[in-house]
Scaffold this motif. Structure first.
Motif, PDB file in Angstrom:
ATOM      1  N   ARG A 245     -46.189 -16.864  74.462  1.00 44.03           N
ATOM      2  CA  ARG A 245     -47.344 -16.941  75.367  1.00 44.03           C
ATOM      3  C   ARG A 245     -47.988 -18.323  75.319  1.00 44.03           C
ATOM      4  NH1 ARG A 245     -52.667 -16.710  75.163  1.00 44.03           N
ATOM      5  NH2 ARG A 245     -52.696 -16.423  72.902  1.00 44.03           N
ATOM      6  N   LEU A 246     -48.259 -18.793  74.104  1.00 44.44           N
ATOM      7  CA  LEU A 246     -48.892 -20.099  73.961  1.00 44.44           C
ATOM      8  C   LEU A 246     -47.994 -21.211  74.502  1.00 44.44           C
ATOM      9  CD1 LEU A 246     -50.498 -19.826  70.402  1.00 44.44           C
ATOM     10  CD2 LEU A 246     -51.659 -19.774  72.604  1.00 44.44           C
ATOM     11  N   ALA A 247     -46.690 -21.095  74.229  1.00 41.79           N
ATOM     12  CA  ALA A 247     -45.764 -22.116  74.717  1.00 41.79           C
ATOM     13  C   ALA A 247     -45.736 -22.133  76.239  1.00 41.79           C
ATOM     14  CB  ALA A 247     -44.359 -21.864  74.158  1.00 41.79           C
ATOM     15  N   SER A 248     -45.714 -20.939  76.854  1.00 42.97           N
ATOM     16  CA  SER A 248     -45.696 -20.867  78.318  1.00 42.97           C
ATOM     17  C   SER A 248     -46.966 -21.472  78.904  1.00 42.97           C
ATOM     18  CB  SER A 248     -45.558 -19.408  78.765  1.00 42.97           C
ATOM     19  OG  SER A 248     -44.340 -18.856  78.308  1.00 42.97           O
ATOM     20  N   GLU A 249     -48.112 -21.131  78.321  1.00 42.18           N
ATOM     21  CA  GLU A 249     -49.374 -21.650  78.840  1.00 42.18           C
ATOM     22  C   GLU A 249     -49.451 -23.170  78.679  1.00 42.18           C
ATOM     23  OE1 GLU A 249     -52.439 -19.567  76.812  1.00 42.18           O
ATOM     24  OE2 GLU A 249     -52.119 -17.665  77.885  1.00 42.18           O
ATOM     25  N   LEU A 250     -49.015 -23.669  77.524  1.00 44.90           N
ATOM     26  CA  LEU A 250     -49.078 -25.107  77.294  1.00 44.90           C
ATOM     27  C   LEU A 250     -48.122 -25.847  78.226  1.00 44.90           C
ATOM     28  CD1 LEU A 250     -50.248 -27.418  75.657  1.00 44.90           C
ATOM     29  CD2 LEU A 250     -48.450 -27.069  73.957  1.00 44.90           C
ATOM     30  N   LEU A 251     -46.906 -25.335  78.362  1.00 41.78           N
ATOM     31  CA  LEU A 251     -45.941 -25.982  79.254  1.00 41.78           C
ATOM     32  C   LEU A 251     -46.415 -25.944  80.697  1.00 41.78           C
ATOM     33  CD1 LEU A 251     -42.586 -24.700  77.708  1.00 41.78           C
ATOM     34  CD2 LEU A 251     -43.399 -27.057  77.754  1.00 41.78           C
ATOM     35  N   GLU A 252     -47.037 -24.833  81.115  1.00 41.70           N
ATOM     36  CA  GLU A 252     -47.560 -24.732  82.475  1.00 41.70           C
ATOM     37  C   GLU A 252     -48.670 -25.756  82.691  1.00 41.70           C
ATOM     38  OE1 GLU A 252     -48.211 -23.734  86.328  1.00 41.70           O
ATOM     39  OE2 GLU A 252     -46.512 -23.205  85.031  1.00 41.70           O
TER      40      GLU A 252
ATOM     41  N   GLY B 256     -36.024 -23.433  77.043  1.00 44.31           N
ATOM     42  CA  GLY B 256     -37.056 -24.338  77.528  1.00 44.31           C
ATOM     43  C   GLY B 256     -38.356 -24.269  76.762  1.00 44.31           C
ATOM     44  N   LYS B 257     -38.430 -23.400  75.735  1.00 41.29           N
ATOM     45  CA  LYS B 257     -39.684 -23.238  74.997  1.00 41.29           C
ATOM     46  C   LYS B 257     -39.531 -23.562  73.519  1.00 41.29           C
ATOM     47  CE  LYS B 257     -41.392 -19.718  78.193  1.00 41.29           C
ATOM     48  NZ  LYS B 257     -41.795 -18.311  78.359  1.00 41.29           N
TER      49      LYS B 257
END
Length: 832
Positions: A287-294, A364-365
């Motif tokens: 979750r954190l990785a997705s939010e940061l990458l976004e 990708g994460k």
């Protein structure tokens, strides 16, 4: 009263001597009637509890074993091994042969029988028969294939003490009078099966009721035959120890399976708990990785957008937005990135500690992907900031140039205003020669002025050209104005030429007119031109970007005064000796005291490890703070050496003694702290409670008989038995390889802790989890939904049900689940 001595020898040279009372022995050497009755009943019931598995039983213990057949059958049942084929004849020598085969089998298990022969058993000797049965019970029930009876008895006693410790009015100190009131039996039952009785309603003054309740419950619900009579126990001042031990050992074995299932369920619960926690951390990472990458994906294009603005105000707004990004928006993301990396490392550490496969984020994460995206963000950020500053400098220069253009254009337009009308005049037609000459001189002065303005017009055109090249936003107006100036300039040039020609034509007619005026005009023109240029220069703009500051530091010289020390030379050597001795005689005992404190602190059992760590840290602080005393002593020692003093009658300590003691002290405190830290890390990493750790330390200390920090092999076996392990030779051999790989015959405390944490903590292997599930499944290769829900907490039971694949096989009931595939998947050993 006399005593009869029964001796049992073991292969390791140890022998156990039982002193049995001989109260009024008759000529046939019979036991005391009360003890004989208790042993007959208990031993007969114990034998029948095993013989019934083979479909038979005995009625009279000294008669039914005389032919050796049921004796051999009993040994086969309790050992699980086949004995030699018995002789089926009915002659005495056939019976002796069969009994000898049984006795040989007992001897093969490490027990040497003394004073027990086949002839006595065949002859029905009660004393020898009971002694033989006791040896069998001791070897196969109480010893758990151990080789030291005392330790096994002590271990069984310790097990009883731990299980009954929380119960009021129970104090198990032995295997005779401690059991007379029946509360100890009831406490054992209630500890493992609280559903069978209400201990709070029991009365210590009702031993008959307590004993009968315990015996009845054990027989009905625990499959333990009634081996004792309440009346015999109550009416006997000291119940037979062997009878009580035999009966209690049945409780031990009956509950060993339940404890094994409980341990298995606890192990699975811990494993699943660790797995669930790890999965939550994985989901949180994703979750954190997705939010940061976004956020990086949204922010990077903004930083890469370098579309210039037209005005300085608009670019200033861009710069302020960028500053807001740096001050408000980016810092939380830096924290998120740092926390993400910490979470990832923590997760990988937990997975490694718990023997799980490393976490592989989705495509990708990976941490490397986030680092790469972050690097791209920072590169875009750096480029954007550089571009902003470059653009602001460009617009600043543009504004300066535009203002300069306006000023020069205004000045030129002011100068050129009315010049066209003047040059178009025909005033020379009616002028006199003097007037013509004056007009001509005036015209020449104008031409000089016009020539001087040529450079200014070129400057105006050059500024306009630069504004075009720098893409000034209002360049159209600049170009229009510049074009107007240039057009007017060309027209003024043409008109000037025409007027000159007219004036010169007229001058020829009026040659002498205004000669002096023309001369004056010629002379004044440069001054006027200089004056106008000076005015224009004074009005010209300037731009400054940086201010250099010069800071003058005053160097204040400081002078250090030197202290002069005077030393008395008379009796110098003696003074140095006494000075060194006074310090050494304090430091030596001080160091010894600290060593004793460290040893005492490291041996404490009751307190928490953190408390020990606090004490040791305080001790370490005291030791470190004491270092100046050692340094001072070194200084005194140096003075002694420089003075060539080698003997000192005032102390037994030399500097070498002090150094060795100090280094040993530092090493000991560091090593002890490290040992406690290791125990804390092991406890925390393995999920061991403080109570469990204290129990491990207490058990180790109890069985470390020589108090040298290590248990011998037999002590270690007894320790495990006391903690509820039902050991066989193969299993114990496996454990010894783990705890004593070098074969020294000693088990250190750290090895013991490592083994216990491996056995009880959540760092199990897939094989251990499979074995735990197999226990819950009662040795089936599959497990049912109802078994999971019965044995595990609801959340973890549903966790298993949702993830376990169906078990495939012939004759498998519907809903059977494959716990093996599930367990191996937990540790990344399958593709499930």
């Amino acid at each position: 009263m006399t005593q009869l001595e029964t001796t049992v020898h073991y292969d390791n040279g140890f022998e156990e001597v039982y002193m049995t009372q001989e109260d009024e022995w008759d000529r046939d050497m019979l036991l005391d009637p009360a003890w004989e009755q208790q042993q007959r009943k208990t031993f007969t019931a114990w034998c029948n509890s095993h013989l019934r598995k083979a479909g038979t039983q005995i009625e009279n213990i000294e008669e039914d074993f005389r032919n050796g057949l049921k004796l051999m059958l009993l040994l086969e049942v309790i050992s699980g091994e086949r004995l030699p084929k018995p002789d089926r004849g009915k002659m005495r020598f056939h019976k002796i042969a069969n009994v000898n085969k049984a006795l040989d089998f007992i001897t093969s298990k490490g027990v040497k029988l003394v004073s027990i022969g086949a002839e006595e058993i065949v002859d029905g000797n009660v004393k020898m028969t009971l002694g033989m049965i006791w040896t069998i019970i001791l070897r196969f029930a109480i010893q758990d294939i151990s080789v030291e009876e005392t330790s096994a008895k002590e271990g069984l006693l310790l097990w009883c003490q731990r299980k009954t410790a929380p119960y009021r009015n129970v104090n198990v100190q032995n295997f005779h009078v401690s059991w007379k009131d029946g509360l100890a039996f009831c406490a054992l039952i209630h500890r493992h099966r609280p559903d069978l009785l209400d201990y709070s309603k029991l009365n210590k003054d009702d031993p008959m009721g307590n004993l009968n309740l315990a015996f009845d419950l054990a027989e009905k619900h625990l499959d333990i035959p009634k081996m004792l009579d309440a009346e015999d126990i109550i009416n006997t001042p000291k119940p037979d120890e062997r009878a009580i031990m035999t009966y209690v050992s049945c409780f031990y074995h009956a509950f060993a399976g339940a404890e094994q299932a409980e341990t298995a369920a606890n192990r699975i619960s811990k494993v699943l708990g660790v797995n669930q926690e790890n999965e939550k951390m994985m989901e949180e990472y994703e979750r954190l990785a997705s939010e940061l990458l976004e956020w990086i994906r949204r922010t990077t294009p903004w930083l890469e957008n370098k579309t210039p603005e037209k005005t300085m105000a608009e670019m200033q707004r861009k710069l302020e937005d960028f500053r807001d990004y740096r001050r408000q928006h980016k810092p939380p993301k830096v924290q998120e990135k740092c926390q993400l990396e910490i979470n990832f490392n923590t997760l990988q550490t937990k997975l490694r500690i718990s023997n799980r496969p490393a976490f592989m984020p989705s495509e990708g994460k990976m941490v490397s992907d986030i680092a790469s995206a972050w690097q791209g963000l920072e590169q875009a950020e750096k480029g954007y900031e550089e571009w902003l500053l470059t653009e602001i400098r460009r617009l600043e220069r543009l504004d300066h140039l535009a203002e300069k253009f306006r000023q020069k254009a205004t000045n030129h337009e002011n100068w050129a205003g009315g010049k066209e009308l003047i040059l178009s005049q025909t005033d020379y037609e009616t002028a006199t020669l003097v007037e013509i000459r004056a007009l001509l001189r005036k015209h020449e002065a104008f031409e000089s002025d016009l020539a001087a303005h040529q450079d200014r017009v070129e400057q105006i055109a050059a500024i306009a050209q630069e504004l075009n090249e720098l893409d000034y936003h209002d360049v159209a107006a600049v170009n229009q104005r510049c074009q107007s100036i240039c057009d007017l300039w060309d027209k003024l040039g043409t008109l000037t030429q025409k007027r000159r020609e007219s004036l010169e034509r007229t001058e020829k007619l009026l040659e002498t007119i205004d000669q002096l005026f023309l001369e004056f005009a010629k002379r004044s023109a440069p001054f006027n031109n200089w004056m106008e240029g000076a005015m224009e220069d004074l009005q010209d703009m300037f731009i400054v970007h940086t201010i250099e500051e010069v800071q003058v530091k005053k160097l204040v010289p400081q002078r250090d005064g030197a202290l002069q020390e005077e030393m008395a030379h008379q009796h110098a050597h003696e003074r140095l000796r006494r000075q060194f001795a006074a310090q050494a005689n304090l430091i030596g005992p001080w160091a010894q005291t600290r060593m004793e404190e460290i040893a005492r602190c490291s041996m404490e059992i009751g307190g928490a490890l953190e408390d020990q760590m606090t004490q040791l840290k305080q001790c370490e602080h005291v030791i470190v703070a004491y270092k100046p005393n050692i340094d001072k002593l070194e200084g005194d020692h140096q003075l002694i050496q420089e003075s060539l003093v080698f003997d000192n009658k005032h102390t037994n300590y030399t500097m070498e003694h002090i150094r060795v003691g100090w280094e040993l002290l530092l090493t000991t405190i560091a090593r002890t702290i490290n040992e406690i830290e290791t125990q804390i890390l092991t406890r925390d990493a393995k999920g061991i409670s403080q109570q469990q750790m204290n129990e491990f330390r207490s058990s180790f200390s109890h069985f470390d008989r020589k108090k040298n920090g290590a248990m011998e092999t037999d002590d270690f076996r007894a320790c495990l038995i006391s903690m509820g392990y039902d050991l066989g030779e193969v299993e114990f051999a496996r454990i010894m390889i783990l705890v004593d790989p070098s074969g020294t015959g000693l088990v250190s405390f750290q090895s013991f802790i490592d083994f216990m944490t491996r056995e009880t903590a959540d760092t199990d292997t897939a094989e251990q989890v499979v074995a735990s599930f197999r226990i819950l499944a009662t040795d089936k290769p599959y497990i049912l939904v109802e078994e999971l829900r019965r044995e595990l907490p609801p959340e973890q039971a549903e966790y298993c049900i949702m993830r376990m694949p169906p078990y495939t096989g012939h004759g498998v009931p519907p809903g059977a689940l494959d716990y093996t595939a599930f367990s191996t998947a937990l540790y990344g050993e399958s593709d499930l």
